[in-house]
Design a protein around this motif. Structure first.
Motif, PDB file in Angstrom:
ATOM      1  N   PHE A  23       1.421  -1.084  -0.130  1.00 21.95           N
ATOM      2  CA  PHE A  23       0.307   0.168   0.169  1.00 21.95           C
ATOM      3  C   PHE A  23       0.876   1.243   0.350  1.00 21.95           C
ATOM      4  CE2 PHE A  23      -3.629   2.176   2.071  1.00 21.95           C
ATOM      5  CZ  PHE A  23      -4.304   1.999   0.777  1.00 21.95           C
ATOM      6  N   VAL A  24       0.315   2.287   0.038  1.00 17.67           N
ATOM      7  CA  VAL A  24       1.430   3.681  -0.038  1.00 17.67           C
ATOM      8  C   VAL A  24       1.466   4.211   1.814  1.00 17.67           C
ATOM      9  CG1 VAL A  24       0.102   4.584  -1.389  1.00 17.67           C
ATOM     10  CG2 VAL A  24      -0.871   5.459  -0.051  1.00 17.67           C
ATOM     11  N   TRP A  25       2.108   5.039   2.062  1.00 14.49           N
ATOM     12  CA  TRP A  25       2.991   5.533   2.974  1.00 14.49           C
ATOM     13  C   TRP A  25       1.736   6.511   3.564  1.00 14.49           C
ATOM     14  CZ3 TRP A  25       6.362   3.726   6.759  1.00 14.49           C
ATOM     15  CH2 TRP A  25       7.442   2.517   6.337  1.00 14.49           C
ATOM     16  N   HIS A  26       1.389   5.974   4.387  1.00 17.51           N
ATOM     17  CA  HIS A  26       0.146   6.975   4.922  1.00 17.51           C
ATOM     18  C   HIS A  26       0.025   7.073   6.655  1.00 17.51           C
ATOM     19  CE1 HIS A  26      -1.968   3.819   5.007  1.00 17.51           C
ATOM     20  NE2 HIS A  26      -2.937   4.489   5.992  1.00 17.51           N
ATOM     21  N   SER A  27      -0.226   8.625   6.752  1.00 22.06           N
ATOM     22  CA  SER A  27      -0.971   8.577   8.289  1.00 22.06           C
ATOM     23  C   SER A  27      -1.874   8.863   8.713  1.00 22.06           C
ATOM     24  CB  SER A  27       0.479   9.801   8.987  1.00 22.06           C
ATOM     25  OG  SER A  27       0.018  10.134   9.009  1.00 22.06           O
ATOM     26  N   HIS A  28      -3.049   8.950   9.269  1.00 25.37           N
ATOM     27  CA  HIS A  28      -4.161   9.607   9.800  1.00 25.37           C
ATOM     28  C   HIS A  28      -3.440  10.662  10.719  1.00 25.37           C
ATOM     29  CE1 HIS A  28      -6.211   6.215   7.686  1.00 25.37           C
ATOM     30  NE2 HIS A  28      -5.777   5.960   7.982  1.00 25.37           N
ATOM     31  N   ALA A  29      -3.935  11.991  10.900  1.00 25.62           N
ATOM     32  CA  ALA A  29      -3.547  12.916  11.880  1.00 25.62           C
ATOM     33  C   ALA A  29      -4.425  12.605  13.482  1.00 25.62           C
ATOM     34  CB  ALA A  29      -3.638  14.215  11.046  1.00 25.62           C
ATOM     35  N   GLU A  30      -5.912  12.086  12.741  1.00 23.64           N
ATOM     36  CA  GLU A  30      -6.382  12.781  14.107  1.00 23.64           C
ATOM     37  C   GLU A  30      -7.089  11.415  14.399  1.00 23.64           C
ATOM     38  OE1 GLU A  30      -7.052  15.661  15.319  1.00 23.64           O
ATOM     39  OE2 GLU A  30      -5.677  16.653  14.197  1.00 23.64           O
ATOM     40  N   ALA A  31      -7.189   9.687  13.770  1.00 24.89           N
ATOM     41  CA  ALA A  31      -7.577   8.838  14.362  1.00 24.89           C
ATOM     42  C   ALA A  31      -6.499   7.590  13.964  1.00 24.89           C
ATOM     43  CB  ALA A  31      -8.275   7.880  12.666  1.00 24.89           C
ATOM     44  N   ASP A  32      -6.784   6.887  15.536  1.00 22.03           N
ATOM     45  CA  ASP A  32      -5.503   5.265  15.369  1.00 22.03           C
ATOM     46  C   ASP A  32      -6.660   4.486  14.250  1.00 22.03           C
ATOM     47  OD1 ASP A  32      -4.915   6.548  17.300  1.00 22.03           O
ATOM     48  OD2 ASP A  32      -6.204   5.351  19.205  1.00 22.03           O
ATOM     49  N   GLU A  33      -5.934   3.961  13.765  1.00 21.62           N
ATOM     50  CA  GLU A  33      -6.134   2.808  12.311  1.00 21.62           C
ATOM     51  C   GLU A  33      -5.753   1.409  13.599  1.00 21.62           C
ATOM     52  OE1 GLU A  33      -6.306   2.312   8.611  1.00 21.62           O
ATOM     53  OE2 GLU A  33      -4.375   2.520   8.729  1.00 21.62           O
ATOM     54  N   LEU A  34      -6.731   0.345  13.665  1.00 19.97           N
ATOM     55  CA  LEU A  34      -6.198  -1.431  14.454  1.00 19.97           C
ATOM     56  C   LEU A  34      -7.125  -2.083  13.375  1.00 19.97           C
ATOM     57  CD1 LEU A  34      -8.210  -2.342  17.739  1.00 19.97           C
ATOM     58  CD2 LEU A  34      -8.990  -4.078  14.673  1.00 19.97           C
ATOM     59  N   PHE A  35      -5.969  -2.515  12.919  1.00 22.25           N
ATOM     60  CA  PHE A  35      -5.805  -3.588  11.413  1.00 22.25           C
ATOM     61  C   PHE A  35      -6.115  -5.080  12.857  1.00 22.25           C
ATOM     62  CE2 PHE A  35      -3.387  -0.571   9.747  1.00 22.25           C
ATOM     63  CZ  PHE A  35      -3.588  -0.553   8.158  1.00 22.25           C
ATOM     64  N   TYR A  36      -7.102  -5.726  12.135  1.00 26.74           N
ATOM     65  CA  TYR A  36      -7.031  -7.407  12.973  1.00 26.74           C
ATOM     66  C   TYR A  36      -7.537  -8.192  11.292  1.00 26.74           C
ATOM     67  CZ  TYR A  36      -9.339 -11.040  15.333  1.00 26.74           C
ATOM     68  OH  TYR A  36      -9.394 -12.954  15.882  1.00 26.74           O
ATOM     69  N   VAL A  37      -5.943  -9.506  11.715  1.00 26.39           N
ATOM     70  CA  VAL A  37      -5.869 -10.231  10.470  1.00 26.39           C
ATOM     71  C   VAL A  37      -7.013 -10.888  10.627  1.00 26.39           C
ATOM     72  CG1 VAL A  37      -4.234 -11.548   9.130  1.00 26.39           C
ATOM     73  CG2 VAL A  37      -3.455  -9.891  10.561  1.00 26.39           C
ATOM     74  N   LEU A  38      -7.107 -11.599  10.007  1.00 25.43           N
ATOM     75  CA  LEU A  38      -8.605 -13.044   9.630  1.00 25.43           C
ATOM     76  C   LEU A  38      -7.817 -13.819   8.770  1.00 25.43           C
ATOM     77  CD1 LEU A  38     -11.736 -10.938   9.170  1.00 25.43           C
ATOM     78  CD2 LEU A  38     -11.656 -11.705  11.205  1.00 25.43           C
TER      79      LEU A  38
ATOM     80  N   GLY B 225      -1.146   9.560  14.166  1.00 19.67           N
ATOM     81  CA  GLY B 225      -0.703  10.282  12.664  1.00 19.67           C
ATOM     82  C   GLY B 225       0.810   9.954  12.918  1.00 19.67           C
ATOM     83  N   VAL B 226       1.172   8.104  13.184  1.00 19.73           N
ATOM     84  CA  VAL B 226       2.117   7.522  12.706  1.00 19.73           C
ATOM     85  C   VAL B 226       2.041   6.898  11.678  1.00 19.73           C
ATOM     86  CG1 VAL B 226       3.636   5.221  13.676  1.00 19.73           C
ATOM     87  CG2 VAL B 226       2.261   7.159  15.580  1.00 19.73           C
TER      88      VAL B 226
ATOM     89  N   GLY C 210      -4.972   8.253   4.321  1.00 27.85           N
ATOM     90  CA  GLY C 210      -4.968   8.852   4.972  1.00 27.85           C
ATOM     91  C   GLY C 210      -4.806  10.440   4.492  1.00 27.85           C
ATOM     92  N   ASP C 211      -3.993  10.330   4.891  1.00 25.58           N
ATOM     93  CA  ASP C 211      -2.460  11.665   4.653  1.00 25.58           C
ATOM     94  C   ASP C 211      -1.936  12.137   2.986  1.00 25.58           C
ATOM     95  OD1 ASP C 211      -0.297  10.924   4.872  1.00 25.58           O
ATOM     96  OD2 ASP C 211       0.186  12.578   6.124  1.00 25.58           O
ATOM     97  N   ALA C 212      -2.090  10.480   2.187  1.00 27.98           N
ATOM     98  CA  ALA C 212      -1.308  10.072   0.663  1.00 27.98           C
ATOM     99  C   ALA C 212      -2.530  10.628  -0.363  1.00 27.98           C
ATOM    100  CB  ALA C 212      -0.556   8.962   0.938  1.00 27.98           C
ATOM    101  N   ASP C 213      -1.874  11.298  -0.817  1.00 32.79           N
ATOM    102  CA  ASP C 213      -2.606  11.877  -2.308  1.00 32.79           C
ATOM    103  C   ASP C 213      -2.024  10.067  -3.137  1.00 32.79           C
ATOM    104  OD1 ASP C 213      -3.484  13.336  -3.897  1.00 32.79           O
ATOM    105  OD2 ASP C 213      -1.549  14.668  -4.350  1.00 32.79           O
ATOM    106  N   ASP C 214      -2.982  10.037  -3.713  1.00 26.42           N
ATOM    107  CA  ASP C 214      -3.476   8.842  -4.868  1.00 26.42           C
ATOM    108  C   ASP C 214      -4.317   8.535  -4.597  1.00 26.42           C
ATOM    109  OD1 ASP C 214      -3.010   6.279  -5.325  1.00 26.42           O
ATOM    110  OD2 ASP C 214      -1.357   6.029  -4.581  1.00 26.42           O
TER     111      ASP C 214
END
Length: 122
Positions: free
Chosen positions: A39-54, A81-82, A106-110
């Protein structure tokens, strides 16, 4: 109130990096996504993001710390922000939890990867 069958949800689409909404709660969306490749490098300035692998193995790369490797049953919260980049050598089925207005890139321009309004699976 009807339960959501995740196997049926994943059976409804084949596209990768194009999350689908399966539930909402408290301003958060629960999304399912097929991930494959980088995927692309990105961050979410105001939001945590949870990944759960099924299913599968997912690596979350970070610029400033060690990469995280997730297998089926693992979850990881990427703090707001990470900067991060998900990478899947082979297809991964994952669930994501994030605020409803959060863009997948997130903040990536794609424009090719950004999903402005994820499809809702009912």
């Amino acid at each position: 109130m009807e339960p959501t069958n995740l196997e049926e949800a994943f059976g409804a689409f084949e596209e990768t990096w194009s999350p689908r909404v399966v539930a909402e709660l408290n301003g958060q969306e629960v999304k399912v996504a097929r991930l494959e490749g980088e995927f692309v490098w990105h961050s979410h300035a105001e939001a945590d993001e949870l990944f759960y692998v099924l299913d599968g193995d997912l690596t979350i790369e970070f610029r400033d710390e060690a990469d995280a490797h997730l297998s089926a049953g693992d979850l990881l919260v990427v703090p707001a922000g990470v900067e991060h980049k998900p990478v899947a050598e082979e297809e991964v089925k994952a669930m994501l939890f994030e605020p409803a207005e959060t863009l997948n890139t997130g903040d990536a321009d794609d424009a090719d990867l950004t999903v402005e309004e994820p499809e809702r699976l009912d």
